[in-house]
Design an enzyme around this catalytic site. Structure first.
Site, mmCIF file in Angstrom:
data_model
loop_
_atom_site.group_PDB
_atom_site.id
_atom_site.type_symbol
_atom_site.label_atom_id
_atom_site.label_comp_id
_atom_site.label_asym_id
_atom_site.label_seq_id
_atom_site.Cartn_x
_atom_site.Cartn_y
_atom_site.Cartn_z
ATOM 1 N N ASP A 24 1.156 5.800 4.544
ATOM 2 C CA ASP A 24 0.536 4.710 4.627
ATOM 3 C C ASP A 24 0.849 4.174 5.420
ATOM 4 O OD1 ASP A 24 -0.521 1.840 3.544
ATOM 5 O OD2 ASP A 24 1.266 1.397 2.300
ATOM 6 N N ASP A 142 -6.530 2.425 4.445
ATOM 7 C CA ASP A 142 -5.274 2.763 5.178
ATOM 8 C C ASP A 142 -4.483 3.210 4.787
ATOM 9 O OD1 ASP A 142 -4.582 1.295 2.805
ATOM 10 O OD2 ASP A 142 -3.453 -0.523 4.480
ATOM 11 N N GLU A 143 -4.775 4.430 3.151
ATOM 12 C CA GLU A 143 -3.087 5.207 2.779
ATOM 13 C C GLU A 143 -4.357 6.474 1.413
ATOM 14 O OE1 GLU A 143 -1.729 3.472 -1.114
ATOM 15 O OE2 GLU A 143 -2.970 2.082 -0.418
#
Length: 462
Positions: A24, A142-143
Site C-alpha cells: 500500500d 496505490d495498492e
C-alpha cells in the site's frame, strides 16, 4: 497448493503456509508530487480540486502526513481543508486570498490531481510487484496483493517484504507500507498497522492474537456505519466479534455478518487472483541524471524492448500496439505509440518500432525511458505471422490507412478503474458494503476523491 472447497471457518495447513503481501503506497498522490518537486519534501502537501480563489466546490484527494497534522483529510471538502491549512500563496500580498496574519509554517502546498502522471509512476511500481511475484492482484492505483508463497519462506518473509519496499523506494522514489500474513484480510490490516514506510508481519498461528485488540473499525471491510452498529451490539474490538455468537451478526447484517465473524477470527479462504488479463506490458529505466547522448538512450530502448517482448511471449500474449515513453526534465512525461493492423508476436518488430518512435527524443535530455506493448490478445491459436501482418501494414500505409502513431493524450486507451476509495472492492463483502460506509471511511491515508478518477487501476504508463 489445492484449490478445492473449504468448510467455512476451517483453516487448513495449506492456508497456514500461504504468504500474502499487501503493498500500500503512502500518500501516493502527494509522494508523486514530491518526485516532481523535491522541494515539497517535509512540507504539508494537499492534492485535490477547487482550492483556487473563487472556486466553491472541490475535495481533497490526498493529504501528506504533515498536512494531516492540521486536520486535513482525504475526501474532505476543500473549503474545510483551506480553513485548517491555507495555501502558501496566501502569503503573497498580490494574491486574492492574501492574509497578512499568516506565517509560512501555518500554510501548505496545494496541487491539482494529475492522473496521467500518477498512473505513470504507478506503472513503475507495478513492474516491480510483478517482478517480485507471479500472482498479483491490483486493487487500485496505490495498492495490490501479492502471493509470494513460491518466492520466499516464513522464516525470511520480513526480509523479502523489505526487499520489495527498498526496490520501490530506490527505483521509483515513493514509499510503501507492506503487511505480510497468511490471509488477504490480515495482510491488508497489517499494511495499515505501522504507516508510513511500515512493515508488519503476522505469522501463521498469530493472526487471531494480532486482530483481537484492534478496534472493530479496523477490521477489513468495516466502515464507520458498520462499526457504529457493531458497537451498538456491545462489540468494541475484533476479539469481541470473534468471541460472540455469530447468529446475531447474521440477523443484523445478513451473510456479511458471518463474514465479519470469520474475518475477526482470522479465517479468510480467499486466494490472491489477478483481476483478469492485463491490458499491456511495459518496462522502464531511469538514468542517474538526464542524458543527451543518443547512444545510451537507444541502448536502453533496445534492452527494454527485448524485455517487454519476452514477457509477452512468456504470458502467451499478442499485441497490436507498440509505444515508447520519454521523461524529460523536470518531469515531463511524453509517450508515443504506433498501432498495427493485427495482433503479432515479434520481438524484432517491437525493437524497430520502439527505436523509430524514439527518434523524436534523440537529441533531448532524457531522464527516463520506457517501452510498452498494448491492446493484448491471449489465444491458444497459432500466433500471427510477422511477414503477413507487416506486409499488410506496409500496403495499408501506402494507401494511407494503415498503422497510426498518436500522442498518449489523444490516442491512449483509457485505464480501467475501480470504485471505492477506502475499502477495496475485490470481494463479495466489500461490494455489498453500504454506500455510507464506503464514502465515510476515508481517513486511513488512502488517496481518495469524490469521484472515480482517483481510483484508476495500477496501469502501465499512459
Amino acid at each position: 497448493m489445492t484449490d478445492g472447497p473449504r468448510l467455512p471457518g476451517i483453516e487448513t495447513d495449506d492456508d497456514e503456509d500461504r504468504i500474502v503481501c499487501h503493498v500500500d503506497a503512502d500518500c501516493f498522490y502527494a509522494s508523486c508530487e514530491r518526485l516532481r518537486e523535491p522541494e515539497l519534501r517535509g512540507e504539508p502537501v494537499v492534492v485535490g480540486m477547487g482550492y483556487e480563489p473563487g472556486d466553491t466546490i472541490g475535495a481533497v484527494a490526498t493529504a501528506s502526513y504533515e498536512a494531516r497534522e492540521f486536520g486535513v483529510e482525504s475526501a474532505q471538502a476543500i473549503s474545510s481543508a483551506l480553513e485548517r491549512l491555507p495555501r502558501r500563496e496566501a502569503l503573497d500580498p498580490d494574491a486574492e486570498d492574501y492574509d497578512p496574519d499568516l506565517e509560512p509554517e501555518e500554510t501548505g502546498h496545494y496541487r491539482p490531481v494529475d492522473m496521467d502522471y500518477y498512473e505513470s509512476i504507478a506503472g513503475e511500481v507495478r513492474e516491480i510487484l510483478h517482478d517480485c511475484s507471479d500472482t498479483v492482484r491490483e486493487v487500485s492505483i496505490d495498492e495490490a496483493y501479492l502471493d509470494v508463497t513460491d518466492r520466499t519462506a516464513w522464516e525470511v518473509a520480513d526480509g523479502f517484504a523489505r526487499h520489495i519496499t527498498d526496490r520501490i523506494r530506490r527505483e521509483v522514489g515513493v514509499t510503501v507500507s507492506v503487511g505480510v500474513a497468511p490471509t488477504m484480510s490480515a495482510a491488508k490490516i497489517a499494511s495499515d498497522f505501522d504507516k508510513p514506510d511500515g512493515l508488519t508481519v503476522v505469522r501463521p498461528g498469530e493472526v487471531r492474537e494480532f486482530l483481537a485488540p484492534l478496534e472493530v473499525d479496523l477490521l477489513h471491510g468495516v466502515g464507520p456505519v458498520t462499526a457504529r452498529a457493531l458497537r451498538e451490539m456491545g462489540l468494541e474490538t475484533a476479539g469481541d466479534v470473534a468471541a460472540t455468537d455469530p447468529k446475531p451478526l447474521v440477523e443484523r447484517f445478513g451473510e456479511r455478518g458471518r463474514e465479519l465473524y470469520d474475518r475477526a477470527r482470522g479465517d479468510d479462504a480467499r486466494r490472491v487472483e489477478p483481476k483478469g488479463e492485463p491490458k499491456s506490458f511495459s518496462r522502464e529505466s531511469a538514468f542517474a541524471e538526464p542524458i543527451e547522448k543518443a547512444e545510451p538512450k537507444y541502448e536502453q530502448i533496445e534492452t527494454l524492448a527485448a524485455a517487454v517482448a519476452d514477457r509477452a511471449q512468456r504470458e502467451g500474449a499478442l499485441y497490436r500496439t507498440v509505444g515508447v515513453k520519454a521523461v524529460t526534465p523536470p518531469f515531463d512525461v511524453n509517450t508515443r505509440e504506433r498501432s498495427l493492423p493485427g495482433p503479432i508476436d515479434d520481438p524484432e518488430l517491437v525493437d524497430r518500432i520502439a527505436t523509430d518512435l524514439f527518434t523524436e527524443f534523440e537529441t533531448e535530455a532524457v531522464r527516463k525511458v520506457g517501452v510498452r506493448v498494448a491492446n493484448l490478445e491471449f489465444a491458444a491459436a497459432d500466433q500471427a505471422s510477422l511477414d503477413g501482418w507487416e506486409g499488410r501494414a506496409n500496403e495499408q500505409r501506402a494507401d494511407g490507412d494503415g498503422g497510426t502513431e498518436t500522442d498518449a493524450a489523444d490516442g491512449e486507451p483509457a485505464p480501467s478503474s475501480d470504485s471505492g476509495a477506502d475499502n477495496e472492492t475485490d470481494s463479495s463483502d466489500e461490494k455489498r458494503e453500504s454506500t455510507d460506509d464506503k464514502t465515510a471511511s476515508t481517513t486511513d491515508g488512502r488517496d481518495a476523491t469524490a469521484h472515480t478518477e482517483g481510483q484508476s487501476s495500477l496501469a502501465d504508463f499512459s
